[in-house]
Motif scaffolding. Structure first.
Motif, PDB file in Angstrom:
ATOM      1  N   SER A   1     -13.698 -15.071  13.059  1.00 23.34           N
ATOM      2  CA  SER A   1     -15.044 -15.588  13.325  1.00 23.34           C
ATOM      3  C   SER A   1     -15.319 -15.687  14.815  1.00 23.34           C
ATOM      4  O   SER A   1     -14.396 -15.802  15.626  1.00 23.34           O
ATOM      5  CB  SER A   1     -15.203 -16.980  12.704  1.00 23.34           C
TER       6      SER A   1
ATOM      7  N   ARG B   1     -22.561 -13.812   5.655  1.00 22.98           N
ATOM      8  CA  ARG B   1     -21.481 -13.900   6.649  1.00 22.98           C
ATOM      9  C   ARG B   1     -21.942 -14.534   7.957  1.00 22.98           C
ATOM     10  O   ARG B   1     -21.172 -15.220   8.621  1.00 22.98           O
ATOM     11  CB  ARG B   1     -20.925 -12.500   6.945  1.00 22.98           C
TER      12      ARG B   1
ATOM     13  N   SER C   1     -16.134 -13.720   8.794  1.00 25.53           N
ATOM     14  CA  SER C   1     -15.667 -12.525   8.070  1.00 25.53           C
ATOM     15  C   SER C   1     -16.084 -11.254   8.801  1.00 25.53           C
ATOM     16  O   SER C   1     -16.638 -10.320   8.194  1.00 25.53           O
ATOM     17  CB  SER C   1     -16.213 -12.526   6.642  1.00 25.53           C
TER      18      SER C   1
END
Length: 112
Positions: A17, A66, A84
């Motif tokens: 991330s 995401r 992700s």
């Protein structure tokens, strides 16, 4: 003209991330449209996510679920939480106010 400064980019592995920030030199209160765009090598700049002054958000299909865009009017800052991450997210990310004022961009590289 409002100055915008992006930060938070970097090199990460797939699945990790990053959180991008876009700090404005002036007040963003009341500015209707703010957004994040990205441009990968050899590709056109594309809209990643946008947010209005009443909190409505819009995402590119490729990042839905995401990425999360948010804004803090008190801090004159917009954010992009990216989870992700995938190799195809590699690009220079730009923030914009109203599609008129643009930051200088921050590089995001996703690679193992």
């Amino acid at each position: 003209q409002v100055q915008l400064v992006e930060s938070g980019g970097g090199l990460v592995q797939p699945g990790e991330s990053l959180r991008l920030s876009c700090a404005a030199s002036g007040s963003i209160f009341g500015i209707y449209f703010m957004g994040w765009y990205r441009q990968a090598p050899g590709k056109e700049r594309e809209l990643v996510a946008s947010i209005t002054n009443n909190g409505n958000t819009n995402y590119a299909d490729s990042v839905k679920g995401r990425f999360t865009i948010s804004r803090d009017n008190a801090k004159n800052t917009m954010y992009l939480q990216m989870n992700s991450l995938k190799s195809e997210d590699t690009a220079v990310y730009y923030c914009t106010l109203r599609g008129v004022d643009w930051g200088q961009g921050t590089q995001v590289t996703v690679s193992s």
